[in-house]
Design an enzyme around this catalytic site. Structure first.
Site, PDB file in Angstrom:
ATOM      1  N   GLY A  27       0.711  -1.218   0.140  1.00 42.32           N
ATOM      2  CA  GLY A  27       0.450  -0.079   0.022  1.00 42.32           C
ATOM      3  C   GLY A  27       0.964   1.393   0.202  1.00 42.32           C
ATOM      4  N   ASP A  30      -4.594   1.451  11.874  1.00 38.82           N
ATOM      5  CA  ASP A  30      -5.598   1.484  11.415  1.00 38.82           C
ATOM      6  C   ASP A  30      -5.605   0.790  12.943  1.00 38.82           C
ATOM      7  OD1 ASP A  30      -8.130   0.247  11.199  1.00 38.82           O
ATOM      8  OD2 ASP A  30      -7.740  -1.228   9.920  1.00 38.82           O
TER       9      ASP A  30
END
Ligand code: IMP
Ligand code: MG
Length: 171
Positions: free
Chosen positions: A39, A100
């Site tokens: 990512g 996260d």
């Protein structure tokens, strides 16, 4: 599935210039960026060129960790799936797309320390503070966002949407 734009290309570019200035002010001149694949690849590419403009010339390498699979929910079991670059004695800036739960960063920091990194800082383009499950201190954060699933700018949903030049949310 529709993507709702959340952060524009222009907002990302200007925030990255700010991050590069912060990093150049706080880190020693010689350090290694360790990006967390996959990512982070677009973010790292833009960040290193912003760092160059700020007069900083880091080494760049990557590690691949895995926790997600194809869904939207983390398995919470993070593991290393490739090799670790030579980082013994190096100052390291860990770069991720999103913080996260924080488990990926916690695991990566441990791994870098085990492999002899001198000092470790962390930078993430995005963080979702509402979702934090473990305590990590990310020194450099691009944007804090609400608890939505985001894609684009390198970030995927089931390997799709990485090509989008902006960050958007999907439902
Ligand atoms: P953590 O270990 O729960 O902090 O998760 C971090 C990793 O989960 C990030 O590096 C992303 O790869 C992935 N992730 C977390 N949120 C999202 C999202 O909204 N979209 C896509 N990937 C996400
Ligand atoms: Mg990731």
């Amino acid at each position: 599935m529709t993507v709702r734009p959340l952060i524009t290309e222009e907002q990302i570019a200007s925030r990255i210039d700010g991050l590069a200035r912060d990093i150049s002010a706080r880190l020693p001149p010689d350090f290694t960026i360790v990006g967390l694949l996959t990512g982070c690849f677009v973010f790292v590419a833009d960040l290193i060129r912003a760092l160059d403009r700020a007069g900083v010339r880091p080494q760049v390498s990557f590690i691949r960790l895995s926790s997600y699979g194809k869904g939207k929910e983390s398995s919470r079991l993070v593991r290393l799936t490739g090799d670790i670059p030579e980082i013994a004695g190096r100052n390291v800036l860990l770069v991720d797309d999103i913080v996260d739960t924080g488990r990926t960063q916690l695991f990566a920091r441990g791994l870098l320390r085990e492999h002899g990194a001198a000092q470790v800082w962390a930078c993430a383009l995005l963080e979702k503070p509402a979702r934090r499950e473990v305590e990590v201190s990310t020194e450099f954060i691009g944007f804090s966002i609400p608890d939505v699933f985001v894609v684009g700018y390198g970030i995927d949903y089931a390997e799709q949407y990485r090509h989008l030049p902006y960050v958007g949310a999907i439902d």
